[in-house]
Design an enzyme around this catalytic site. Structure first.
Site, short mmCIF file in Angstrom:
data_model
loop_
_atom_site.label_atom_id
_atom_site.label_comp_id
_atom_site.label_asym_id
_atom_site.label_seq_id
_atom_site.Cartn_x
_atom_site.Cartn_y
_atom_site.Cartn_z
N LYS A 155 -4.53 -9.85 -7.16
CA LYS A 155 -5.74 -10.03 -6.36
C LYS A 155 -6.86 -9.10 -6.85
O LYS A 155 -6.57 -7.96 -7.22
CB LYS A 155 -5.36 -9.68 -4.91
CG LYS A 155 -6.38 -9.98 -3.87
CD LYS A 155 -5.87 -9.53 -2.50
CE LYS A 155 -5.88 -8.03 -2.31
NZ LYS A 155 -5.67 -7.57 -0.94
N LYS A 210 -10.34 -3.36 -4.60
CA LYS A 210 -11.05 -2.09 -4.79
C LYS A 210 -10.13 -1.04 -5.40
O LYS A 210 -10.58 -0.09 -6.02
CB LYS A 210 -11.48 -1.52 -3.43
CG LYS A 210 -12.49 -2.32 -2.68
CD LYS A 210 -12.65 -1.78 -1.26
CE LYS A 210 -13.29 -2.85 -0.39
NZ LYS A 210 -13.39 -2.54 1.02
N LYS A 256 0.82 -1.22 0.00
CA LYS A 256 0.00 0.00 0.00
C LYS A 256 0.85 1.26 0.00
O LYS A 256 0.47 2.27 -0.60
CB LYS A 256 -0.95 0.01 1.19
CG LYS A 256 -2.10 -0.95 1.01
CD LYS A 256 -3.27 -0.61 1.92
CE LYS A 256 -4.47 -1.47 1.58
NZ LYS A 256 -5.55 -1.37 2.54
P1 TYM Z 1 -10.79 -5.52 3.30
O1 TYM Z 1 -11.77 -4.41 3.53
O2 TYM Z 1 -9.68 -5.29 2.35
O3 TYM Z 1 -11.54 -6.82 2.84
C1 TYM Z 1 -12.65 -7.36 3.56
C2 TYM Z 1 -12.61 -8.88 3.50
O4 TYM Z 1 -12.61 -9.31 2.13
C3 TYM Z 1 -11.52 -10.20 1.91
N1 TYM Z 1 -11.01 -10.02 0.53
C4 TYM Z 1 -10.86 -11.00 -0.34
N2 TYM Z 1 -11.09 -12.33 -0.25
C5 TYM Z 1 -10.83 -13.09 -1.36
N3 TYM Z 1 -10.35 -12.56 -2.53
C6 TYM Z 1 -10.11 -11.23 -2.66
N4 TYM Z 1 -9.67 -10.74 -3.83
C7 TYM Z 1 -10.36 -10.40 -1.53
N5 TYM Z 1 -10.23 -9.05 -1.32
C8 TYM Z 1 -10.64 -8.85 -0.04
C9 TYM Z 1 -10.46 -9.80 2.93
O5 TYM Z 1 -9.57 -10.85 3.20
C10 TYM Z 1 -11.33 -9.45 4.13
O6 TYM Z 1 -11.64 -10.61 4.88
N6 TYM Z 1 -7.80 -5.39 7.31
C11 TYM Z 1 -9.09 -5.83 6.83
C12 TYM Z 1 -10.26 -5.26 7.61
C13 TYM Z 1 -10.20 -5.49 9.09
C14 TYM Z 1 -10.39 -6.72 9.77
C15 TYM Z 1 -10.28 -6.40 11.14
C16 TYM Z 1 -10.64 -8.02 9.33
C17 TYM Z 1 -9.97 -4.52 10.04
N7 TYM Z 1 -10.04 -5.07 11.26
C18 TYM Z 1 -10.41 -7.40 12.12
C19 TYM Z 1 -10.77 -9.01 10.34
C20 TYM Z 1 -10.66 -8.70 11.69
C21 TYM Z 1 -9.24 -5.38 5.39
O7 TYM Z 1 -8.64 -4.44 4.95
O8 TYM Z 1 -10.21 -6.04 4.71
#
Ligand code: TYM
Length: 347
Positions: free
Chosen positions: A205, A208, A122
């Site tokens: 991957k 967004k 990032k």
């Molecule tokens: P974020 O917002 O990027 O994504 C949310 C969830 O979607 C999953 N994900 C994917 N799974 C499969 N293939 C993909 N291409 C893909 N893109 C995203 C992510 O693995 C996630 O489960 N850091 C986290 C948010 C967070 C969080 C937490 C998660 C903050 N605090 C505590 C669990 C527990 C994030 O940026 O997810």
């Protein structure tokens, strides 16, 4: 395990997961995380969080952040998160997340954070200019989970390293303060699409932040757009194989087959049994129809919910109250263990 120990461990299990309100949710979020959240809520106490504090680790326009927070909450409800059964709220409304994150900043070591690949991706080349918050992002994530003493965390594969760090922080805290305040939470990475790849590049991957909208299927895309994006998805010239081994070295084909299997709730083998030997000219329209049939109702329901933003805000506010009722006593215990005098004024 006896029946009663199984029962006890189920009773003690608590699910926590989060999602960022930065732009559209996409098929990767849905298949890698949200769908699993929906199924887990029937078995476990479940807490789902729209992580607006994490979102501001990179600049957000305030109006867009408010809009995205509501949209993500509406998408989760539309996808099947029950706000009676589960707790749904936005992170900034429960101050214990930020409080515990600060304590964890004083437990985690620089060397641990330096290893985080997501920060490197990032921040890119302009590392000196990245916010301190982006660097400390994983300690806030650890706080999200551990402020509830959550035991299970359903996520996509990209979050695995952050979960390992969360376990390290929990362990270090317990050891430094000679206590057993925190459990070591288990990542829950399951399904056939734990890492959904870009439709334009099978080695990247689905995300967004990809500049090409054709790289992803958004939860809000209409039927025509979904069909068009799948039609344009990058593939190779060969027909689909009949055996899983035939997908090796074919990242785009593997990705589309995995998406199909996840949406149809079947195994990769079943997809290949049906489509093996057939070209993408046959497979893509079938995948497009399947994606439309699964995603369109969610998009329609989300748009319906967003017509009443005050209702969404009320759901989130209620969720925050219920969430804080869990975190307050846990943070009171943490404050005591650390040696802080007095009680938080949030009580
Ligand atoms: P974020 O917002 O990027 O994504 C949310 C969830 O979607 C999953 N994900 C994917 N799974 C499969 N293939 C993909 N291409 C893909 N893109 C995203 C992510 O693995 C996630 O489960 N850091 C986290 C948010 C967070 C969080 C937490 C998660 C903050 N605090 C505590 C669990 C527990 C994030 O940026 O997810």
């Amino acid at each position: 395990m006896t029946d009663s120990t199984v029962q006890k461990s189920v009773e003690k299990s608590r699910i926590f997961s989060g999602i960022q309100p930065t732009g559209n949710l996409h098929l990767g979020n849905y298949l890698g995380a949200i769908r699993n959240w929906v199924s887990l809520q029937h078995e476990f106490e479940s807490i789902y969080c729209v992580v607006d504090l994490h979102a501001i680790t990179v600049h957000q326009n305030p109006g867009d952040l408010r809009k995205s927070t509501r949209e993500v909450a509406a998408s989760l409800i539309a996808a099947g998160i029950s706000t009676d059964r589960s707790i749904l709220f936005n992170q900034s409304c429960v101050p214990q997340h930020a409080e515990l994150a600060w304590i964890f900043n004083c437990v985690a070591r620089l060397g641990w954070l330096n290893r985080m690949t997501q920060f490197k991706e990032k921040a890119g080349k302009n590392r000196e200019n990245a916010s301190v918050g982006l660097y400390a992002y994983p300690t806030l994530m650890a706080a999200d989970i551990l402020a509830y003493r959550a035991t299970h965390v359903p996520v996509g594969e990209d979050q695995k390293q952050h979960l390992e760090l969360t376990r390290d922080i929990a362990q270090a805290f317990n050891s430094i303060f000679e206590c057993e305040v925190f459990p070591l939470p288990e990542p829950q990475i399951f399904g056939s699409a734990t890492r959904v790849m870009s439709l334009r590049d099978g080695s990247a991957k689905m995300s967004k932040s990809d500049i090409s909208d054709n790289s992803r299927i958004n939860m809000t895309d209409n039927a025509d757009l979904i069909m068009q994006k799948i039609r344009k998805a990058k593939t190779d010239p060969d027909a689909l194989p009949s055996e899983v081994a035939g997908l090796v070295g074919r990242p785009e084909a593997s990705n589309l087959v995995a998406i199909y299997a996840a949406l149809a709730d079947c195994r990769i083998e079943d997809v290949l049994a049906e489509f093996g030997g057939r070209g993408f000219g046959d497979f893509k329209p079938a995948l497009g129809d399947l994606a439309v049939s699964k995603l369109s109702p969610i998009g329609d329901e989300m748009r319906r919910l967003l017509k009443n933003p005050a209702d969404i805000d009320a759901i989130l506010a209620d969720g925050a109250e219920r969430a804080a009722a869990i975190t307050r006593p846990i943070l009171a215990e943490v404050r005591d263990v650390v040696g802080f005098l007095g009680a938080s004024t949030d009580l």
